[in-house]
Design a protein around this motif. Sequence first.
Motif, mmCIF file in Angstrom:
data_model
loop_
_atom_site.group_PDB
_atom_site.id
_atom_site.type_symbol
_atom_site.label_atom_id
_atom_site.label_comp_id
_atom_site.label_asym_id
_atom_site.label_seq_id
_atom_site.Cartn_x
_atom_site.Cartn_y
_atom_site.Cartn_z
ATOM 1 N N ALA A 1 8.779 -8.361 11.292
ATOM 2 C CA ALA A 1 9.474 -9.199 10.315
ATOM 3 C C ALA A 1 8.620 -9.441 9.077
ATOM 4 N N ILE A 2 9.302 -9.560 7.945
ATOM 5 C CA ILE A 2 8.641 -9.868 6.669
ATOM 6 C C ILE A 2 8.923 -11.334 6.331
ATOM 7 N N ASN A 3 7.864 -12.070 6.033
ATOM 8 C CA ASN A 3 8.004 -13.472 5.638
ATOM 9 C C ASN A 3 8.165 -13.565 4.133
ATOM 10 N N TYR A 4 9.253 -14.166 3.697
ATOM 11 C CA TYR A 4 9.618 -14.282 2.279
ATOM 12 C C TYR A 4 9.471 -15.749 1.893
ATOM 13 N N ILE A 5 8.439 -16.056 1.114
ATOM 14 C CA ILE A 5 8.173 -17.433 0.704
ATOM 15 C C ILE A 5 9.030 -17.800 -0.502
ATOM 16 N N VAL A 6 9.744 -18.915 -0.386
ATOM 17 C CA VAL A 6 10.477 -19.506 -1.502
ATOM 18 C C VAL A 6 9.700 -20.740 -1.937
ATOM 19 N N CYS A 7 9.356 -20.800 -3.205
ATOM 20 C CA CYS A 7 8.426 -21.829 -3.692
ATOM 21 C C CYS A 7 9.123 -23.068 -4.256
ATOM 22 N N PHE A 8 10.447 -23.105 -4.178
ATOM 23 C CA PHE A 8 11.199 -24.229 -4.723
ATOM 24 C C PHE A 8 12.219 -24.720 -3.710
ATOM 25 N N ASN A 9 12.806 -25.874 -4.029
ATOM 26 C CA ASN A 9 13.741 -26.526 -3.108
ATOM 27 C C ASN A 9 14.950 -25.659 -2.756
ATOM 28 N N GLY B 1 1.864 -6.462 3.206
ATOM 29 C CA GLY B 1 3.286 -6.316 2.921
ATOM 30 C C GLY B 1 4.180 -7.195 3.758
ATOM 31 N N TYR B 2 3.608 -7.900 4.732
ATOM 32 C CA TYR B 2 4.430 -8.722 5.612
ATOM 33 C C TYR B 2 4.546 -10.177 5.147
ATOM 34 N N THR B 3 3.857 -10.516 4.075
ATOM 35 C CA THR B 3 4.045 -11.803 3.412
ATOM 36 C C THR B 3 4.302 -11.531 1.936
ATOM 37 N N VAL B 4 5.456 -11.950 1.466
ATOM 38 C CA VAL B 4 5.819 -11.798 0.053
ATOM 39 C C VAL B 4 6.348 -13.147 -0.426
ATOM 40 N N ALA B 5 6.516 -13.265 -1.720
ATOM 41 C CA ALA B 5 7.032 -14.528 -2.269
ATOM 42 C C ALA B 5 7.846 -14.249 -3.518
ATOM 43 N N GLY B 6 8.849 -15.066 -3.732
ATOM 44 C CA GLY B 6 9.526 -15.027 -5.012
ATOM 45 C C GLY B 6 8.599 -15.598 -6.078
ATOM 46 N N PHE B 7 8.588 -14.995 -7.261
ATOM 47 C CA PHE B 7 7.763 -15.553 -8.344
ATOM 48 C C PHE B 7 8.624 -15.747 -9.590
ATOM 49 N N ASN B 8 8.186 -16.663 -10.428
ATOM 50 C CA ASN B 8 8.941 -17.027 -11.618
ATOM 51 C C ASN B 8 8.075 -16.902 -12.868
ATOM 52 N N LEU B 9 8.680 -16.366 -13.905
ATOM 53 C CA LEU B 9 8.090 -16.407 -15.246
ATOM 54 C C LEU B 9 8.922 -17.385 -16.075
ATOM 55 N N PRO B 10 8.315 -18.271 -16.849
ATOM 56 C CA PRO B 10 6.896 -18.277 -17.233
ATOM 57 C C PRO B 10 5.979 -19.048 -16.309
ATOM 58 N N HIS B 11 6.467 -19.591 -15.215
ATOM 59 C CA HIS B 11 5.688 -20.503 -14.370
ATOM 60 C C HIS B 11 4.311 -19.943 -14.002
ATOM 61 N N ILE B 12 4.272 -18.699 -13.489
ATOM 62 C CA ILE B 12 2.994 -18.160 -13.013
ATOM 63 C C ILE B 12 2.012 -17.904 -14.156
ATOM 64 N N GLY C 1 -4.285 -6.841 -3.550
ATOM 65 C CA GLY C 1 -4.841 -5.873 -2.610
ATOM 66 C C GLY C 1 -3.825 -5.203 -1.722
ATOM 67 N N THR C 2 -2.555 -5.580 -1.833
ATOM 68 C CA THR C 2 -1.514 -4.910 -1.047
ATOM 69 C C THR C 2 -1.442 -3.436 -1.463
ATOM 70 N N PRO C 3 -1.467 -2.501 -0.528
ATOM 71 C CA PRO C 3 -1.451 -1.078 -0.880
ATOM 72 C C PRO C 3 -0.254 -0.712 -1.757
ATOM 73 N N ASP C 4 -0.506 0.168 -2.701
ATOM 74 C CA ASP C 4 0.535 0.535 -3.660
ATOM 75 C C ASP C 4 1.755 1.166 -2.987
ATOM 76 N N GLN D 1 -3.609 -15.855 -0.868
ATOM 77 C CA GLN D 1 -4.575 -15.912 0.233
ATOM 78 C C GLN D 1 -4.069 -15.195 1.484
ATOM 79 N N ALA D 2 -2.832 -14.712 1.428
ATOM 80 C CA ALA D 2 -2.236 -14.068 2.598
ATOM 81 C C ALA D 2 -2.813 -12.671 2.809
ATOM 82 N N LYS D 3 -2.670 -12.167 4.017
ATOM 83 C CA LYS D 3 -3.126 -10.816 4.348
ATOM 84 C C LYS D 3 -2.332 -9.801 3.532
ATOM 85 N N PRO D 4 -3.017 -8.872 2.857
ATOM 86 C CA PRO D 4 -2.322 -7.930 1.957
ATOM 87 C C PRO D 4 -1.750 -6.724 2.693
#
Length: 318
Positions: free
Chosen positions: A31-39, A87-98, A256-259, A82-85
């Motif tokens: 399984a892949i863990n998909y982090i959502v950073c907002f409510n 591919g099994y931990t990913v997250a949604g990201f937002n611009l311009p926030h990051i 560091g996640t492999p390309d 900080q997660a292990k690179p």
Amino acid sequence: MNKRLLSILLVAVFLLSIFSLNVMAEFPEKAINYIVCFNPGGESDLTARAQQKPLEEVLDTDVVIQYKIGGGGAVGWSELVQAKPDGYTVAGFNLPHIILQPLVRDNPGYDTKEIKPVFIFEATPNILAVHKDSQFETLEEFVNYAKENPGVITLGGSGSYSANHLGTLEFNQAADIKTTYIPFTGSGEAVPALLGKHVTGLMTYTTMGVRHSDEMRVLAVAAEERVPAMPDVPTFKELGYDYIEGAYRGLAAPPGTPDDVVQKLAEANLAVNEMPSFKNKLQDMGFQIINMGPEESEEFIDDRITYYEEILKEVGLL
């Protein structure tokens, strides 16, 4: 180096390359863990939930949604870098926030360039919205009142140093007014504050305007052109204000996640974006579909870093 040692090294390199190929060929194995950073209920959550089943279908594995809320997304992105690179931990990201947070905060817990972009898949322009019963029926009425009552108007939005926060500051500057920005942990929390009349209005996203069209009045949208999902809402530019702002969203992996893993995840995102049922669903909700792979996403982020540095200087935050 003697021939025996050289042979051992060559065999080791060969076996390692074969092992790596096998690992990549098998990804994902779990399984892949998909982090959502907002409510829950905000754009990041709505997108992730809409992607979940299609991604599972394309990748042939479970996709588990996890919420890591706080700091305008910084809590989740700090955990991502900080997660292990693998591919099994990913997250949604937002611009311009990051981009904004590392520029204006001493230690948000991550650097922009640590976040490895996989794919940018959608965007939502900002909108200025008020309660359906508000005294403000037009943007002109809103601006006139704000000029006569500096700082009295409160505008809720998703996060600090976010598209909503920066957008409020940009519009204040464009209209020569002063409003007070109130940050919430996501759009899903900001909207009830407006509906309960705890804030004057919202600097939120097109999606919230579409979703709550019966409960709020959208005065203008911060886009180049009118948004198809809300064709009757004028742009700020139409009304005389040089103001365009909003959020771009994508999927990111740890540094560091492999390309080749990143590429496989990117291909899965593209496949989902091209599904007519998915695309139509998001567009009807007010999202704009975008397809940027890893390299294009990285170049886009680099360009936006320069762009937002200039804006932060203009609004006095740098």
